[in-house]
Design a protein around this motif. Structure first.
Motif, PDB file in Angstrom:
ATOM      1  N   THR A 157      85.607 -52.518  74.814  1.00  0.00           N
ATOM      2  CA  THR A 157      86.907 -52.465  75.487  1.00  0.00           C
ATOM      3  C   THR A 157      87.287 -53.809  76.095  1.00  0.00           C
ATOM      4  OG1 THR A 157      86.504 -50.134  76.014  1.00  0.00           O
ATOM      5  CG2 THR A 157      88.254 -51.246  77.223  1.00  0.00           C
ATOM      6  N   LYS A 158      86.312 -54.538  76.635  1.00  0.00           N
ATOM      7  CA  LYS A 158      86.600 -55.809  77.312  1.00  0.00           C
ATOM      8  C   LYS A 158      86.548 -57.015  76.370  1.00  0.00           C
ATOM      9  CE  LYS A 158      84.557 -54.191  81.654  1.00  0.00           C
ATOM     10  NZ  LYS A 158      83.712 -53.105  81.120  1.00  0.00           N
ATOM     11  N   GLY A 161      86.989 -53.458  67.980  1.00  0.00           N
ATOM     12  CA  GLY A 161      87.662 -52.189  68.188  1.00  0.00           C
ATOM     13  C   GLY A 161      87.115 -51.565  69.450  1.00  0.00           C
ATOM     14  N   ALA A 162      87.355 -50.261  69.639  1.00  0.00           N
ATOM     15  CA  ALA A 162      86.816 -49.597  70.816  1.00  0.00           C
ATOM     16  C   ALA A 162      85.289 -49.654  70.816  1.00  0.00           C
ATOM     17  CB  ALA A 162      87.299 -48.157  70.872  1.00  0.00           C
ATOM     18  N   LYS A 163      84.692 -49.562  69.630  1.00  0.00           N
ATOM     19  CA  LYS A 163      83.250 -49.688  69.473  1.00  0.00           C
ATOM     20  C   LYS A 163      82.959 -50.749  68.425  1.00  0.00           C
ATOM     21  CE  LYS A 163      81.509 -46.379  72.148  1.00  0.00           C
ATOM     22  NZ  LYS A 163      82.687 -46.258  72.992  1.00  0.00           N
ATOM     23  N   VAL A 164      81.883 -51.521  68.649  1.00  0.00           N
ATOM     24  CA  VAL A 164      81.500 -52.548  67.680  1.00  0.00           C
ATOM     25  C   VAL A 164      80.004 -52.469  67.419  1.00  0.00           C
ATOM     26  CG1 VAL A 164      83.342 -54.173  68.289  1.00  0.00           C
ATOM     27  CG2 VAL A 164      81.146 -54.279  69.501  1.00  0.00           C
ATOM     28  N   LEU A 194      76.523 -48.915  76.839  1.00  0.00           N
ATOM     29  CA  LEU A 194      76.261 -50.306  76.480  1.00  0.00           C
ATOM     30  C   LEU A 194      77.595 -51.010  76.271  1.00  0.00           C
ATOM     31  CD1 LEU A 194      73.835 -52.214  75.849  1.00  0.00           C
ATOM     32  CD2 LEU A 194      74.115 -51.593  73.455  1.00  0.00           C
ATOM     33  N   GLN A 195      77.891 -52.004  77.102  1.00  0.00           N
ATOM     34  CA  GLN A 195      79.214 -52.621  77.119  1.00  0.00           C
ATOM     35  C   GLN A 195      79.155 -54.100  76.735  1.00  0.00           C
ATOM     36  OE1 GLN A 195      81.362 -51.808  80.838  1.00  0.00           O
ATOM     37  NE2 GLN A 195      79.901 -50.144  81.235  1.00  0.00           N
ATOM     38  N   VAL A 196      80.130 -54.543  75.952  1.00  0.00           N
ATOM     39  CA  VAL A 196      80.306 -55.962  75.680  1.00  0.00           C
ATOM     40  C   VAL A 196      81.103 -56.558  76.848  1.00  0.00           C
ATOM     41  CG1 VAL A 196      81.295 -57.699  74.134  1.00  0.00           C
ATOM     42  CG2 VAL A 196      80.346 -55.575  73.177  1.00  0.00           C
ATOM     43  N   LEU A 197      80.517 -57.516  77.533  1.00  0.00           N
ATOM     44  CA  LEU A 197      81.200 -58.143  78.663  1.00  0.00           C
ATOM     45  C   LEU A 197      82.199 -59.176  78.155  1.00  0.00           C
ATOM     46  CD1 LEU A 197      78.252 -58.659  81.158  1.00  0.00           C
ATOM     47  CD2 LEU A 197      80.048 -56.910  81.262  1.00  0.00           C
ATOM     48  N   ALA A 198      83.242 -59.385  78.926  1.00  0.00           N
ATOM     49  CA  ALA A 198      84.247 -60.403  78.577  1.00  0.00           C
ATOM     50  C   ALA A 198      83.611 -61.777  78.597  1.00  0.00           C
ATOM     51  CB  ALA A 198      85.415 -60.335  79.539  1.00  0.00           C
ATOM     52  N   GLU A 199      84.124 -62.676  77.754  1.00  0.00           N
ATOM     53  CA  GLU A 199      83.593 -64.036  77.703  1.00  0.00           C
ATOM     54  C   GLU A 199      83.916 -64.784  78.991  1.00  0.00           C
ATOM     55  OE1 GLU A 199      83.473 -65.755  73.342  1.00  0.00           O
ATOM     56  OE2 GLU A 199      85.492 -65.010  73.785  1.00  0.00           O
TER      57      GLU A 199
END
Length: 384
Positions: free
Chosen positions: A297-298, A279-282, A379-384
């Motif tokens: 987001t990504k 989701g928007a946040k995990v 703190l961002q999750v980067l795209a794979e």
């Protein structure tokens, strides 16, 4: 990007002399459509550019940024016509220029080592391109005077290049390239030979000259500070591939992948597993069992493994027990206007914290326990 319709040509540098034009959509100056470049054949072939596609707007200061060997200079040379593309299309203001010879392209280049004619005076160097175009003598004199004023070199018109400093030679090379009023100016790491202080001063001058002339500048550099401080937009490249195109803020604050995040600025990376629905946040869980909230987001819908990204200046320290997690100070580096600290937060990672000199945060020494606040919005999750 700010519309620059009121910018003026280098031959008419007084903005008061032209009426203000109504803002409208920016024209496209350069279009790259799946451009590829391969050197050699068969098993020895090297792919220098792979399917490069993006647009550059008219009157834009656009930067090609990446490490040595990433393809940025090769791409610049294809725009100039010094290299022929293996595949793809390059359009300049809508015209396909792939088969247009170099001397017929409305493009000029400022090279890394200036390439001034050593036997010619400054004025003659600036006049060289105009003479080749067979411009009238009065026009040449007027343009040379105007270009030298533009780059603040009018007092040096009668000197030879050997009598100039590196920064002065760079200005002359810029004036010579601007004199024929090219539609696009290509700059191949023109500041790399200058010392740090002069390089910083020339960044501001180049940006001012670009804004004043209204010419599209395409600037090549491996220096992230140059790219961030001068550019309207940046294209980040790696190993012949385009990684991201965006404004300096977009590139720095919202990198699309680990390469961009690590190459442009300092970065913290934490490997984790996504432990909640996307989701928007995990919620993400590190191998050491630390649970962190992050911006997803990504992230892709089926993504399970995550690389979390956070800029060092986004990390905040507090008293032990009052942060996201407790950590131990491992190292401190004082840099004058800021301090870098390495904080061990347990397996599998440490984080780097950047504190500016005027920030009121706890004074620390190596070995101290501190609270570490990892902002879930930063703190961002980067795209794979």
């Amino acid at each position: 990007m700010t519309n620059k319709a009121t910018s003026v040509s280098p031959l008419h540098p007084d903005p008061v002399s032209r009426p203000i034009e109504e803002a409208g959509p920016a024209r496209t100056a350069v279009e790259l459509d799946r451009v590829g470049k391969i050197y050699g054949h068969g098993t020895t072939a090297v792919e220098a550019l792979h399917e490069i596609s993006f647009d550059i707007r008219d009157n834009e200061f656009f930067t090609l940024l990446g490490p040595s060997g990433c393809g940025k200079t090769t791409l610049l040379r294809t725009l100039a016509g010094f290299e022929h593309v293996t595949r793809g299309v390059i359009r300049l203001f809508g015209q396909d220029i792939v088969d247009v010879p170099t001397h017929k392209r409305p493009v000029n280049t400022v090279f890394q080592h200036y390439s001034l004619f050593p036997h010619m005076t400054v004025a003659d160097n600036v006049a060289y391109g105009l003479r080749r175009l067979k411009k009238p003598a009065d026009e040449i004199r007027g343009t040379v005077d105007e270009m030298l004023r533009l780059v603040k070199m009018e007092r040096f018109a009668d000197r030879l290049p050997a009598q100039l400093s590196g920064g002065q030679q760079q200005r002359v090379a810029l004036a010579r390239a601007l004199a024929p009023s090219p539609k696009v100016l290509l700059l191949d790491e023109p500041l790399s030979a200058l010392d740090l202080k002069l390089r910083q001063a020339m960044r501001q001058e180049l940006k001012q000259i670009q804004a004043r002339t209204g010419i599209t500048f395409i600037f090549v550099t491996h220096d992230q500070d140059e790219a961030l401080s001068m550019s309207d937009r940046i294209a980040v490249m790696s190993e012949g591939h385009l990684q991201q195109v965006g404004t300096p803020t977009e590139i720095y604050e919202h990198p699309v992948n680990r390469f961009v995040a690590g190459f442009v600025g300092d970065a913290n990376f934490i490997e984790a597993e996504i432990a909640s629905p996307i989701g928007a946040k995990v919620t993400c869980r590190t191998r050491g069992g630390l649970e962190l909230q992050a911006d997803a987001t990504k992230a892709s819908s089926g993504q399970r493994d995550a690389v979390l990204f956070l800029r060092p200046e986004k990390v905040r320290l507090t008293e032990p027990g009052a942060g996201t997690v407790n950590g131990t100070v491992r190292d401190i580096q004082y840099l004058g206007n800021s301090t870098l600290m390495e904080i061990d937060i347990g397996e599998p990672a440490s984080v780097i914290v950047r504190q500016s000199g005027d920030v009121n945060q706890p004074a620390c020494r190596p070995g101290d326990t501190v609270g570490v606040v990892l902002d879930p919005h930063a703190l961002q999750v980067l795209a794979e």
